[in-house]
Design a protein around this motif. Structure first.
Motif, mmCIF file in Angstrom:
data_model
loop_
_atom_site.group_PDB
_atom_site.id
_atom_site.type_symbol
_atom_site.label_atom_id
_atom_site.label_comp_id
_atom_site.label_asym_id
_atom_site.label_seq_id
_atom_site.Cartn_x
_atom_site.Cartn_y
_atom_site.Cartn_z
ATOM 1 N N LEU A 14 -54.848 -61.484 17.846
ATOM 2 C CA LEU A 14 -54.005 -61.417 16.305
ATOM 3 C C LEU A 14 -53.315 -62.808 16.173
ATOM 4 O O LEU A 14 -53.384 -63.340 15.162
ATOM 5 C CB LEU A 14 -52.921 -60.623 16.355
ATOM 6 C CG LEU A 14 -53.212 -59.029 15.724
ATOM 7 C CD1 LEU A 14 -52.149 -58.213 16.185
ATOM 8 C CD2 LEU A 14 -53.635 -59.020 14.349
ATOM 9 N N ALA A 15 -52.686 -63.538 17.296
ATOM 10 C CA ALA A 15 -52.129 -64.845 17.222
ATOM 11 C C ALA A 15 -53.341 -65.837 16.895
ATOM 12 O O ALA A 15 -53.016 -66.655 16.024
ATOM 13 C CB ALA A 15 -51.628 -64.903 18.447
ATOM 14 N N MET A 16 -54.561 -65.653 17.667
ATOM 15 C CA MET A 16 -55.554 -66.708 17.336
ATOM 16 C C MET A 16 -55.852 -66.636 15.804
ATOM 17 O O MET A 16 -56.123 -67.672 15.398
ATOM 18 C CB MET A 16 -56.696 -66.248 18.438
ATOM 19 C CG MET A 16 -57.941 -67.331 18.493
ATOM 20 S SD MET A 16 -57.193 -68.612 19.325
ATOM 21 C CE MET A 16 -58.658 -68.923 20.323
ATOM 22 N N ALA A 17 -56.052 -65.508 15.350
ATOM 23 C CA ALA A 17 -56.597 -65.500 13.892
ATOM 24 C C ALA A 17 -55.580 -66.119 13.135
ATOM 25 O O ALA A 17 -55.853 -66.620 12.308
ATOM 26 C CB ALA A 17 -56.987 -63.944 13.688
ATOM 27 N N LYS A 18 -54.200 -65.914 13.441
ATOM 28 C CA LYS A 18 -53.180 -66.237 12.587
ATOM 29 C C LYS A 18 -53.326 -67.588 12.601
ATOM 30 O O LYS A 18 -53.077 -68.502 11.611
ATOM 31 C CB LYS A 18 -51.922 -65.500 12.998
ATOM 32 C CG LYS A 18 -50.844 -65.755 11.648
ATOM 33 C CD LYS A 18 -49.496 -64.845 12.387
ATOM 34 C CE LYS A 18 -48.368 -65.039 11.340
ATOM 35 N NZ LYS A 18 -47.172 -64.814 11.701
ATOM 36 N N ILE A 19 -53.129 -68.375 13.890
ATOM 37 C CA ILE A 19 -53.124 -69.816 13.922
ATOM 38 C C ILE A 19 -54.325 -70.365 13.373
ATOM 39 O O ILE A 19 -54.259 -71.532 12.707
ATOM 40 C CB ILE A 19 -52.980 -70.069 15.545
ATOM 41 C CG1 ILE A 19 -51.705 -69.882 15.863
ATOM 42 C CG2 ILE A 19 -53.173 -71.706 15.637
ATOM 43 C CD1 ILE A 19 -51.534 -69.759 17.475
ATOM 44 N N SER A 20 -55.472 -69.798 13.484
ATOM 45 C CA SER A 20 -56.670 -70.314 12.878
ATOM 46 C C SER A 20 -56.732 -70.542 11.464
ATOM 47 O O SER A 20 -56.966 -71.392 10.829
ATOM 48 C CB SER A 20 -58.017 -69.616 13.310
ATOM 49 O OG SER A 20 -57.954 -69.656 14.766
ATOM 50 N N ASN A 21 -56.136 -69.302 10.964
ATOM 51 C CA ASN A 21 -56.216 -69.285 9.312
ATOM 52 C C ASN A 21 -55.168 -70.069 8.687
ATOM 53 O O ASN A 21 -55.195 -70.278 7.468
ATOM 54 C CB ASN A 21 -55.838 -67.622 9.142
ATOM 55 C CG ASN A 21 -57.189 -66.900 9.106
ATOM 56 O OD1 ASN A 21 -58.266 -67.154 9.099
ATOM 57 N ND2 ASN A 21 -56.925 -65.582 9.401
ATOM 58 N N ASN A 22 -54.071 -70.363 9.526
ATOM 59 C CA ASN A 22 -53.089 -71.037 8.827
ATOM 60 C C ASN A 22 -53.389 -72.727 9.006
ATOM 61 O O ASN A 22 -52.612 -73.363 8.438
ATOM 62 C CB ASN A 22 -51.683 -70.796 9.759
ATOM 63 C CG ASN A 22 -50.985 -69.660 9.196
ATOM 64 O OD1 ASN A 22 -51.309 -69.280 8.031
ATOM 65 N ND2 ASN A 22 -50.496 -68.845 10.024
ATOM 66 N N ASN A 23 -54.321 -72.859 9.780
ATOM 67 C CA ASN A 23 -54.652 -74.602 9.870
ATOM 68 C C ASN A 23 -55.151 -74.896 8.486
ATOM 69 O O ASN A 23 -55.859 -74.472 7.906
ATOM 70 C CB ASN A 23 -55.821 -74.640 10.796
ATOM 71 C CG ASN A 23 -55.055 -74.541 12.400
ATOM 72 O OD1 ASN A 23 -53.837 -74.861 12.439
ATOM 73 N ND2 ASN A 23 -55.849 -74.618 13.323
#
Lengths: 205, 195
Positions: free
Chosen positions: A196-205
């Motif tokens: 979940l964290a990976m997806a959130k960090i990737s999307n927020n870039n």
């Protein structure tokens, strides 16, 4: 059909050289270095300017108040608690810092970072992470979270670190998150938090 | 096939949008989708593995830094490839000034007929014959025939007059045709590509 038309129509067939996986890896690292690591210089110089301005103001006013003396005593006691043998005392120290301290104190922050990396008690570590989250702009705090995630094995602490790095939207967490996700010994609940964290960090870039 | 192509296209449009937000994941996806064509474009010009790898990486980094400039529905692979070709030509200019400075300006007549081949040989075979040419012809033929640059663009990139580029292209094409005619039997002795 002309020679050029013949070639243009079959151009894809000319791309027969392969790119090696080492080159792919080199590029991935280079991309992170050049486009995804925040520039430190400006932040550091602004911070030093702010600190210098505060110090200058203090000296101009010429006041060393009794409350300042008390603060110094409090800090000494806090540092003593944070390094105490008893986990309970250390935990009390972390809570005290979390409630009372608003300003970033380098010595205390460094002590808390040391707790994050070395403390034997998971509850103390978790409380420390909450306390350090008060300073999201601090580069040493961010780096300490990333480093801790690389080495931490206690699941509850892992989850706390993962959620914190996600809140901080820290791109550099992607690599340790990937390692956690690729590690077969990772618990499912840690795995799902990492994902979940990976997806959130990737999307927020 | 058309449905797959439009799905891929939509995906690429989304990836470009994400790259504009500096998404690392989107950048790596675009890199993986287009690295082969970008690398091969550099390789054809530079003929050196390390230089071509550097040019490819530089092209992607530069491209991602400037991706705000492209529309979301751009053929972004072609765009990265253009950057890589231009970077490769910069390196050609730096390392091989001799052939660029010593080009004969003597004009080749346009009236030389293009030799027509009854069957076109495979593009791989054509490419292997281009590789046998001197660099002063090879680079210009690659840019014109394969990378689809026009003569004006080639002249700007190589800092030559457009007339010089046209001359070099004509000379190179004549030499290429001679090579193709001369070596055809070698291609068809082995496996016929059937292209």
């Amino acid at each position: 059909m002309s020679l050029k038309e013949h070639i243009q129509g079959n151009r894809d067939l000319l791309d027969n050289e392969e790119v090696s996986s080492q080159v792919d890896l080199d590029f991935a690292n280079r991309l992170k270095q050049e486009l995804h690591i925040p520039k430190k210089g400006r932040l550091i110089s602004l911070k030093y300017l702010a600190v210098a301005a505060s110090v200058a103001l203090l000296f101009t006013l010429g006041k060393i108040t009794i409350s300042s003396v008390n603060k110094q005593k409090d800090k000494t006691q806090l540092l003593a608690n944070l390094t105490d043998e008893s986990a309970g005392t250390r935990l009390e120290g972390v809570y005290h810092f979390d409630e009372k301290y608003e300003v970033e104190d380098v010595q205390i922050i460094n002590t808390l970072i040391s707790i994050l990396h070395k403390d034997s008690n998971a509850n103390v570590k978790i409380a420390t992470i909450d306390a350090l989250l008060k300073f999201p702009q601090s580069e040493s705090v961010r780096e300490s979270f990333i480093k801790a995630l690389e080495n931490e094995s206690a699941p509850l602490v892992q989850i706390k670190l993962i959620k914190s790095l996600s809140i901080l939207r820290e791109n550099r967490a992607q690599e340790p998150l990937e390692k956690i996700m690729n590690n077969q010994e990772t618990l499912p609940i840690v795995m799902s938090n990492a994902s979940l964290a990976m997806a959130k960090i990737s999307n927020n870039n | 096939m058309k449905a797959n192509q439009s799905t891929l296209f939509l995906k690429e449009v989304e990836l470009i949008k994400e790259c504009k937000k500096n998404s690392y994941a989107a950048q790596m996806q675009l890199y993986n989708m287009h690295k082969r064509q970008v690398y091969n474009a550099s390789w054809r010009i530079l003929k050196n593995k390390e230089d071509a790898e550097d040019a490819m990486q530089d092209a992607f980094i530069k491209g991602f830094q400037k991706i705000e400039q492209v529309k979301d529905d751009t053929n972004v692979g072609a765009w990265f490839k253009r950057i890589a070709v231009n970077l490769s030509l910069d390196l050609v200019r730096k390392r091989n000034k001799n052939w660029l400075e010593n080009i004969d300006e003597f004009e080749v007549e346009e009236s030389v007929e293009e030799l027509k081949l009854i069957d076109y040989p495979s593009v791989k075979f054509i490419k292997s014959c281009i590789d046998l040419l001197d660099e002063k012809y090879r680079v210009i033929l690659i840019l014109y025939l394969i990378e689809d640059y026009n003569h004006r663009e080639i002249s700007e990139q190589l800092n030559l007059k457009e007339s010089t580029v046209r001359n070099q292209y004509r000379r190179g094409k004549i030499k290429l045709m001679e090579l193709l005619q001369k070596n055809r039997h070698y291609e068809f002795k082995g496996t016929h590509s059937g292209e």
